[in-house]
Design a protein around this motif. Structure first.
Motif, short mmCIF file in Angstrom:
data_model
loop_
_atom_site.label_atom_id
_atom_site.label_comp_id
_atom_site.label_asym_id
_atom_site.label_seq_id
_atom_site.Cartn_x
_atom_site.Cartn_y
_atom_site.Cartn_z
N VAL A 164 0.65 -1.34 -0.17
CA VAL A 164 -0.14 0.21 -0.17
C VAL A 164 1.02 1.03 0.20
O VAL A 164 1.60 1.51 0.66
N GLY A 165 0.93 2.27 -1.02
CA GLY A 165 1.32 3.27 -1.06
C GLY A 165 0.50 4.15 -0.52
O GLY A 165 0.13 4.95 -1.84
N ASP A 166 0.94 5.09 0.51
CA ASP A 166 0.14 6.69 0.36
C ASP A 166 1.09 8.05 -0.01
O ASP A 166 2.72 7.52 -0.15
N ARG A 167 0.32 8.36 -0.52
CA ARG A 167 1.59 9.28 -1.84
C ARG A 167 1.75 10.52 -0.52
O ARG A 167 2.49 11.59 -0.99
N ARG A 168 0.54 10.63 0.37
CA ARG A 168 0.59 11.58 1.17
C ARG A 168 2.35 11.46 2.50
O ARG A 168 2.77 10.28 2.26
N PRO A 169 2.86 12.30 2.77
CA PRO A 169 2.99 13.99 2.43
C PRO A 169 3.92 14.17 1.46
O PRO A 169 4.47 15.27 1.12
N HIS A 170 4.13 13.80 -0.01
CA HIS A 170 4.07 13.95 -0.74
C HIS A 170 3.74 15.47 -1.70
O HIS A 170 2.06 15.51 -0.91
N VAL A 171 3.95 16.80 -2.26
CA VAL A 171 3.61 18.15 -1.97
C VAL A 171 2.44 17.51 -3.63
O VAL A 171 2.53 16.83 -3.96
N PRO A 172 1.03 18.54 -3.57
CA PRO A 172 1.08 19.41 -2.69
C PRO A 172 0.46 19.09 -1.34
O PRO A 172 -0.35 18.27 -1.47
N TRP A 173 0.59 19.98 -0.33
CA TRP A 173 0.51 19.24 1.29
C TRP A 173 -1.23 19.50 1.46
O TRP A 173 -1.69 20.92 0.67
N THR A 174 -1.92 19.41 2.26
CA THR A 174 -3.27 19.30 2.45
C THR A 174 -3.39 20.52 2.88
O THR A 174 -2.55 21.57 3.24
N SER A 175 -4.51 21.23 1.95
CA SER A 175 -4.66 22.87 3.31
C SER A 175 -5.09 23.05 4.48
O SER A 175 -6.04 23.65 4.90
N LYS A 176 -5.71 21.85 4.93
CA LYS A 176 -6.86 21.58 6.32
C LYS A 176 -5.25 21.20 6.97
O LYS A 176 -4.75 20.37 7.63
N THR A 177 -5.22 22.41 7.93
CA THR A 177 -4.19 22.27 8.90
C THR A 177 -4.36 21.49 10.24
O THR A 177 -5.74 22.21 10.79
N LEU A 178 -4.05 20.11 10.66
CA LEU A 178 -4.66 19.86 11.91
C LEU A 178 -2.98 20.89 13.49
O LEU A 178 -3.91 20.87 14.54
N TYR A 179 -2.54 21.56 12.92
CA TYR A 179 -2.04 22.41 13.98
C TYR A 179 -1.30 22.96 14.09
O TYR A 179 -2.03 24.46 13.03
N GLU A 180 -1.43 24.42 14.74
CA GLU A 180 -0.73 25.84 15.12
C GLU A 180 0.64 26.17 14.60
O GLU A 180 1.51 25.53 15.29
N PRO A 181 0.49 26.57 13.61
CA PRO A 181 1.92 27.22 13.13
C PRO A 181 3.43 27.07 14.30
O PRO A 181 4.60 26.80 14.03
N ASP A 182 2.54 28.22 15.02
CA ASP A 182 3.56 28.49 16.34
C ASP A 182 3.80 27.30 17.23
O ASP A 182 4.94 28.41 17.41
#
Length: 456
Positions: A164-182
């Motif tokens: 099983v080959g998951d294309r993630r985290p290859h670009v383009p990355w998701t627009s749905k962010t689970l984390y606070e950048p700071d």
């Protein structure tokens, strides 16, 4: 948010295999695309949530020194599937493929009675069809659902190898962010800008998404095969970030590797043994009692899995030969547990790649903020210069400098070690028949960068 498995997967109907009677373990291989080893919680990534990797680690063995053969998709996956380094199997530059007649893992397992199934990005582009999978589903999303639907509809009496080959985290990355950048910690060789943090958060979000999907596949394997399975999690190379993918620094070549085999591998163990992706081919053949092709570069690390040794390879060799017009920068390296020697074959030219050239949204768009920062920040300017312009040789003491920030190539203290590793690498390249060529026309540092040239 981070449930290990959905209710539907717990209640899936099970098909029964004759693998128990044949005493052949079923094999499940889960591959992520562009994930450095450090980008997982079990390897120390702060904030990043990968609970299913944590669960695998509790049930199997974690490799702290696993490496790929080449940090680009096609040559890396070709090395996995052939057990040969790029110059020997023929897939050197990205988007190239093994020479005709090279034995591949799928065929070797099929000759031993295995049914080989593939979902998602397992090989690279046309090689997915040339591998001769018994079944291949090319969809890149909903992998667990595709696998479940298939095994619920087909009766099989042979042992299975499920890839099983998951294309993630290859670009383009998701627009749905689970984390606070700071809240995220950036590598020390990044330029800390809001744009960088926002995209790093999206990269992390894709890793968590892949972790959730992998958890479903792991649970499916447990229900389908009981204890009669080998589960392998790994990645094809580091992320598409500066000094990662397309580079021979550890951020590009060192990857996660966890192996679970109930009743055979001691749970919750780790090993310092150095292994390469070329070793997975012979190891799987060894574990399944299959016939071994002659002349492989890889070798079985079965004894490491059995806990009989914590030492395997003395040296890790890695190569990179370029990626079309975007990355024309051949590199070779040799690494032991403490030191790494890197040979940049065309140092009079720019190192560059898709990210800094194209600067696409949800990929390399942060590069504009790096250029802006470099106008007033000397450190930022130095990072960009180090990215574009490399010396002919680099040498790092990984024990004191794991992030490879201090090039010791001119250190008097290390000359004996440098000369030794230089000679071993040269001899190895000769043995491999390494042409050391550039597959495209390089970009001289006396002129504009590829981004300034408008390369597409």
């Amino acid at each position: 948010m981070y449930k290990l498995v959905t209710a539907s997967l717990v209640t899936i109907s099970l098909f029964k295999l004759d693998a128990y009677a044949k005493n052949r373990p079923n094999i499940v291989i889960y591959l992520t695309d562009d994930q450095s080893q450090l980008d997982a919680s079990i390897y120390g990534a702060e904030v990043l949530n990968t609970p299913n990797l944590d669960r695998l680690a509790e049930n199997g063995i974690v490799f702290d020194n696993a490496f790929i053969a080449s940090p680009a998709c096609a040559p890396s996956r070709a090395a996995l599937l052939t057990g040969l380094m790029p110059s020997r199997n023929g897939a050197e530059a990205n988007h190239s493929y093994p020479k005709p007649g090279i034995p591949v893992l799928t065929q070797q397992l099929q000759e031993e009675g295995y049914k080989v199934l593939a979902f998602g990005k397992v090989a690279h582009m046309k090689m997915n069809w040339e591998c001769g999978f018994d079944f291949y589903h090319s969809g890149m999303t909903g992998l667990a659902n595709h696998v479940t639907n298939y095994v619920d509809s087909v009766k099989m009496d042979e042992p299975v190898c499920l890839m099983v080959g998951d294309r993630r985290p290859h670009v383009p990355w998701t627009s749905k962010t689970l984390y606070e950048p700071d809240e995220l910690k950036l590598p020390p060789y990044f330029i800390d800008t809001p744009e960088t943090r926002n995209l790093w958060a999206r990269y992390y979000s894709d890793i968590t998404g892949a972790d959730q999907e992998m958890g479903k596949i792991y649970e499916l394997a447990r229900h389908q095969f009981g204890d009669n399975f080998i589960f392998i999690y790994t990645a094809d190379h580091g992320g598409q970030w500066p000094f990662g993918k397309w580079n021979l620094y550890d951020a590009g070549i060192k990857v996660p590797l966890i192996v679970v085999w109930p009743g055979h591998i001691k749970p919750d163990t780790r090993t310092d043994a150095m292994v390469s992706w070329i070793d997975l081919f012979p190891t799987l053949l060894d574990l399944t009692g299959s016939k071994m092709p002659v002349g492989l570069d890889g070798k079985s690390f079965k004894k490491v899995l059995e806990g009989k040794t914590d030492h395997f390879r003395e040296y890790i060799f890695t190569t990179h030969s370029g990626d079309g017009k975007m990355n024309v920068y051949p590199i070779r390296s040799i690494r032991d547990h403490r030191f790494k020697y890197i040979l940049n074959l065309y140092p009079e030219n720019y190192h560059s790649n898709h990210s800094d050239i194209l600067r696409k949204p949800n990929a390399g768009a942060y590069w504009d903020s790096w250029d802006e920062a470099a106008k007033y920040d000397d450190r930022a300017a130095a990072i960009i210069h180090k990215y574009y312009v490399r010396p002919a040789e680099e040498f790092y003491d990984l024990e004191v400098d794991p992030m490879e920030q201090q090039n010791l190539i001119d250190s008097d203290e290390h000359q004996d070690q440098i000369n030794k590793m230089r000679q071993i690498l040269e001899e190895w390249m000769d043995q491999q028949g390494d042409s050391r060529k550039a597959f495209q026309t390089p970009y001289p540092i006396s002129g504009p960068t590829p981004h300034e040239l408008g390369i597409h």
